[in-house]
Design a protein around this motif. Structure first.
Motif, short mmCIF file in Angstrom:
data_model
loop_
_atom_site.label_atom_id
_atom_site.label_comp_id
_atom_site.label_asym_id
_atom_site.label_seq_id
_atom_site.Cartn_x
_atom_site.Cartn_y
_atom_site.Cartn_z
N GLY A 1 -14.73 -13.33 -27.22
CA GLY A 1 -14.57 -12.63 -25.95
C GLY A 1 -13.22 -12.90 -25.31
O GLY A 1 -12.61 -12.00 -24.73
N LYS A 2 -12.74 -14.16 -25.40
CA LYS A 2 -11.43 -14.49 -24.81
C LYS A 2 -10.31 -13.78 -25.53
O LYS A 2 -9.36 -13.31 -24.91
CB LYS A 2 -11.21 -16.00 -24.87
N MET A 3 -10.42 -13.70 -26.86
CA MET A 3 -9.39 -13.02 -27.64
C MET A 3 -9.32 -11.55 -27.27
O MET A 3 -8.24 -10.98 -27.15
CB MET A 3 -9.68 -13.19 -29.13
N ARG A 4 -10.47 -10.93 -27.07
CA ARG A 4 -10.51 -9.52 -26.70
C ARG A 4 -9.85 -9.31 -25.33
O ARG A 4 -9.12 -8.34 -25.13
CB ARG A 4 -11.95 -9.05 -26.69
N ILE A 5 -10.12 -10.20 -24.40
CA ILE A 5 -9.53 -10.10 -23.06
C ILE A 5 -8.01 -10.22 -23.14
O ILE A 5 -7.27 -9.47 -22.51
CB ILE A 5 -10.13 -11.16 -22.13
N ILE A 6 -7.53 -11.17 -23.95
CA ILE A 6 -6.08 -11.36 -24.11
C ILE A 6 -5.45 -10.12 -24.73
O ILE A 6 -4.39 -9.66 -24.28
CB ILE A 6 -5.81 -12.61 -24.97
N ILE A 7 -6.09 -9.56 -25.74
CA ILE A 7 -5.55 -8.35 -26.39
C ILE A 7 -5.52 -7.19 -25.41
O ILE A 7 -4.55 -6.43 -25.36
CB ILE A 7 -6.37 -8.01 -27.65
N GLU A 8 -6.57 -7.02 -24.62
CA GLU A 8 -6.60 -5.93 -23.63
C GLU A 8 -5.51 -6.10 -22.58
O GLU A 8 -4.88 -5.13 -22.16
CB GLU A 8 -7.98 -5.86 -22.98
N LYS A 9 -5.26 -7.34 -22.14
CA LYS A 9 -4.20 -7.58 -21.15
C LYS A 9 -2.84 -7.25 -21.74
O LYS A 9 -2.00 -6.61 -21.09
CB LYS A 9 -4.22 -9.03 -20.69
N CYS A 10 -2.60 -7.68 -22.98
CA CYS A 10 -1.31 -7.39 -23.63
C CYS A 10 -1.13 -5.89 -23.84
O CYS A 10 -0.04 -5.35 -23.62
CB CYS A 10 -1.23 -8.11 -24.97
N THR A 11 -2.19 -5.21 -24.22
CA THR A 11 -2.12 -3.77 -24.43
C THR A 11 -1.84 -3.04 -23.13
O THR A 11 -1.00 -2.13 -23.09
CB THR A 11 -3.45 -3.26 -25.03
N THR A 12 -2.50 -3.44 -22.07
CA THR A 12 -2.29 -2.81 -20.77
C THR A 12 -0.86 -3.03 -20.28
O THR A 12 -0.21 -2.10 -19.79
CB THR A 12 -3.29 -3.37 -19.74
N ARG A 13 -0.37 -4.25 -20.44
CA ARG A 13 0.99 -4.55 -20.00
C ARG A 13 2.01 -3.75 -20.81
O ARG A 13 2.96 -3.18 -20.25
CB ARG A 13 1.27 -6.04 -20.15
#
Length: 95
Positions: A2-14
């Motif tokens: 779950g943490k990895m998914r959150i990090i990927i989503e933040k990077c993608t959004t940025r």
């Protein structure tokens, strides 16, 4: 996970917001130049790949060898009746 998914989503959004910000500042001619600059190498690579595949078709270091499928050594069943094979060799009464 779950943490990895959150990090990927933040990077993608940025990345997406930064890219949109930079592309929005470009003029239409500059956008066309960027698209053309990406399209030309891609098209050249596609044409090169297609041309080398066509030119090298049928060329190989060794001669073509035809191999036939060999017979399989499968166990032989005593009965061809599916019911007997699944449920045993007990006699069934036909009604």
């Amino acid at each position: 996970m779950g943490k990895m998914r959150i990090i990927i989503e933040k990077c993608t959004t940025r990345f997406r917001t930064e890219l949109h910000g930079k592309l929005d500042t470009l003029s239409p001619k500059a956008r066309l130049a960027v698209i053309t600059g990406m399209l030309v190498p891609f098209a050249a690579g596609c044409l090169y790949t297609t041309a080398t595949a066509i030119a090298g078709f049928g060329k190989s270091e060794k001669e073509l060898e035809i191999r036939h499928i060999e017979n399989l050594n499968l166990p032989v069943q005593e009965s061809d009746n599916l019911y007997d094979n699944v449920y045993g060799n007990e006699k069934r009464t036909e009604e």
